[in-house]
Design an enzyme around this catalytic site. Sequence first.
Site, PDB file in Angstrom:
ATOM      1  N   ASN A  11      44.148  43.350  28.707  1.00  0.00           N
ATOM      2  CA  ASN A  11      44.416  43.134  30.135  1.00  0.00           C
ATOM      3  C   ASN A  11      44.019  41.714  30.515  1.00  0.00           C
ATOM      4  O   ASN A  11      42.821  41.383  30.556  1.00  0.00           O
ATOM      5  CB  ASN A  11      43.622  44.170  30.954  1.00  0.00           C
ATOM      6  N   GLY A  13      43.993  40.141  33.263  1.00  0.00           N
ATOM      7  CA  GLY A  13      43.158  40.011  34.475  1.00  0.00           C
ATOM      8  C   GLY A  13      41.695  40.223  34.145  1.00  0.00           C
ATOM      9  O   GLY A  13      40.809  39.486  34.593  1.00  0.00           O
ATOM     10  N   ASP A  71      36.238  49.973  30.313  1.00  0.00           N
ATOM     11  CA  ASP A  71      37.215  50.896  30.875  1.00  0.00           C
ATOM     12  C   ASP A  71      36.888  50.980  32.357  1.00  0.00           C
ATOM     13  O   ASP A  71      35.700  51.083  32.731  1.00  0.00           O
ATOM     14  CB  ASP A  71      37.182  52.274  30.209  1.00  0.00           C
ATOM     15  N   GLY A 155      45.719  44.208  39.271  1.00  0.00           N
ATOM     16  CA  GLY A 155      45.610  45.669  39.459  1.00  0.00           C
ATOM     17  C   GLY A 155      45.639  46.072  40.926  1.00  0.00           C
ATOM     18  O   GLY A 155      46.526  45.692  41.691  1.00  0.00           O
ATOM     19  N   ASP A 157      43.559  45.155  43.260  1.00  0.00           N
ATOM     20  CA  ASP A 157      42.866  44.224  44.167  1.00  0.00           C
ATOM     21  C   ASP A 157      43.544  44.057  45.528  1.00  0.00           C
ATOM     22  O   ASP A 157      42.872  43.996  46.558  1.00  0.00           O
ATOM     23  CB  ASP A 157      42.720  42.841  43.484  1.00  0.00           C
TER      24      ASP A 157
HETATM   25  O1  LIG Z   1      38.904  44.333  38.924  1.00  0.00           O
HETATM   26  C1  LIG Z   1      39.874  45.079  39.110  1.00  0.00           C
HETATM   27  N1  LIG Z   1      40.710  44.886  40.159  1.00  0.00           N
HETATM   28  C2  LIG Z   1      41.804  45.664  40.353  1.00  0.00           C
HETATM   29  N2  LIG Z   1      42.156  46.678  39.545  1.00  0.00           N
HETATM   30  C3  LIG Z   1      41.334  46.914  38.473  1.00  0.00           C
HETATM   31  C4  LIG Z   1      40.183  46.162  38.219  1.00  0.00           C
HETATM   32  N3  LIG Z   1      39.576  46.661  37.110  1.00  0.00           N
HETATM   33  C5  LIG Z   1      40.359  47.674  36.668  1.00  0.00           C
HETATM   34  N4  LIG Z   1      41.406  47.830  37.505  1.00  0.00           N
HETATM   35  C6  LIG Z   1      42.511  48.791  37.377  1.00  0.00           C
HETATM   36  C7  LIG Z   1      43.659  48.117  36.642  1.00  0.00           C
HETATM   37  C8  LIG Z   1      44.171  49.201  35.756  1.00  0.00           C
HETATM   38  O2  LIG Z   1      45.112  49.933  36.513  1.00  0.00           O
HETATM   39  C9  LIG Z   1      42.965  50.052  35.494  1.00  0.00           C
HETATM   40  C10 LIG Z   1      42.291  49.604  34.232  1.00  0.00           C
HETATM   41  O3  LIG Z   1      42.744  50.445  33.204  1.00  0.00           O
HETATM   42  P1  LIG Z   1      42.077  50.201  31.755  1.00  0.00           P
HETATM   43  O4  LIG Z   1      42.590  51.225  30.801  1.00  0.00           O
HETATM   44  O5  LIG Z   1      40.606  50.058  31.899  1.00  0.00           O
HETATM   45  O6  LIG Z   1      42.622  48.766  31.391  1.00  0.00           O
HETATM   46  P2  LIG Z   1      44.017  48.345  30.778  1.00  0.00           P
HETATM   47  O7  LIG Z   1      44.737  49.520  30.188  1.00  0.00           O
HETATM   48  O8  LIG Z   1      44.736  47.563  31.826  1.00  0.00           O
HETATM   49  O9  LIG Z   1      43.578  47.345  29.621  1.00  0.00           O
HETATM   50  P3  LIG Z   1      42.570  47.716  28.408  1.00  0.00           P
HETATM   51  O10 LIG Z   1      42.491  49.226  28.316  1.00  0.00           O
HETATM   52  O11 LIG Z   1      43.221  47.069  27.214  1.00  0.00           O
HETATM   53  O12 LIG Z   1      41.240  47.093  28.737  1.00  0.00           O
HETATM   54  O13 LIG Z   1      42.080  49.883  36.603  1.00  0.00           O
HETATM   55 MG   LIG Z   2      43.608  50.856  29.045  1.00  0.00          MG
END
Ligand SMILES: O=c1nc[nH]c2c1ncn2[C@H]1C[C@H](O)[C@@H](COP(=O)(O)OP(=O)(O)OP(=O)(O)O)O1
Ligand SMILES: [Mg+2]
EC number: 3.6.1.66
Length: 198
Positions: A11, A13, A71, A155, A157
Site C-alpha cells: 500500500n 499510502g 494491518d 483510503g 482519509d
Molecule cells: O491512514 C489511513 N487513512 C485512510 N485509510 C486507511 C489508513 N490506514 C488504513 N486505511 C484503510 C485503507 C484500506 O482500505 C485499509 C487497509 O487495509 P490493509 O489490508 O491493512 O492494507 P492494504 O491491503 O491496502 O495493503 P497491505 O495489506 O499490503 O498492507 O484500511
Molecule cells: Mg491488505
Amino acid sequence: MKREVVIATKNAGKVKDFQQLFAPLGWEVRSLLDFPEIPEIIEDGHSFRENAAKKAEAIAAAFGKTVLADDSGLVVDALDGRPGIYSARYAGPDKDDQANNEKVLAELQGVPQEERTARFVCVIAVASPNKVTRYYEGFCEGEIALRPSGENGFGYDPIFYVPELKKTMAELSPQEKNRVSHRAEAMKQLTANRSDWE
Ligand SMILES: O=c1nc[nH]c2c1ncn2[C@H]1C[C@H](O)[C@@H](COP(=O)(O)OP(=O)(O)OP(=O)(O)O)O1
Ligand SMILES: [Mg+2]
C-alpha cells in the site's frame, strides 16, 4: 549506512506514512512495492492482529530477517464496526478507495453527525525468524463526514473527520496526520519498545 526496515505492505499510502514516521530514527523504509515478484499475502485472519502477523511472519521467513507489517482499517459504530478488517475490499476486490468511501457514505445516509462516530485502527506486527511476534497498536477517534473533503493521504482519509482539528484526515498535512493518526500512535508504541525488535 542507514539501517533498513522492511514493511510487508504493497500500500503506497502506508509506505509514505512509514517513510515519514521512520525518518526521525534515520531508518530507510523498504516495502513489498520494491519486491513486485512477491505475491499478495491472503488476509484470511479474523482480526487486525492475525492479518498483521500473517503478513510479517511470511516475509520474515522468506527474507530471514525482522520484518514489520501493518494491518489497519476503519471501524464505524453505526455500521456495527464495519468495514473493520474488510476495509480494503469493502466495495469489492479491486480495493478502490473512492468506491469504499462511497459505500460507507451511502450506508450512513440520514445518520445524524452525533451518531457517526468511528475510529481508525492500526496494528503493527514485528516478526523475526525464531522469535515471538510482537504487536503495537494505535487508534484515532473521529467521525464520518457527510461528504468527502481533502486531497492528502489515502483510503478513507477524505471521509474521516478529526473533531479536535476540525478537518478530515485528508485535509491534514502529512506532518499533522503523523501527529494524530492510528499509525503514528502504533509507531509511538513501537519506538518506545525498540529494544524488542531492533
Ligand atoms: O491512514 C489511513 N487513512 C485512510 N485509510 C486507511 C489508513 N490506514 C488504513 N486505511 C484503510 C485503507 C484500506 O482500505 C485499509 C487497509 O487495509 P490493509 O489490508 O491493512 O492494507 P492494504 O491491503 O491496502 O495493503 P497491505 O495489506 O499490503 O498492507 O484500511
Ligand atoms: Mg491488505
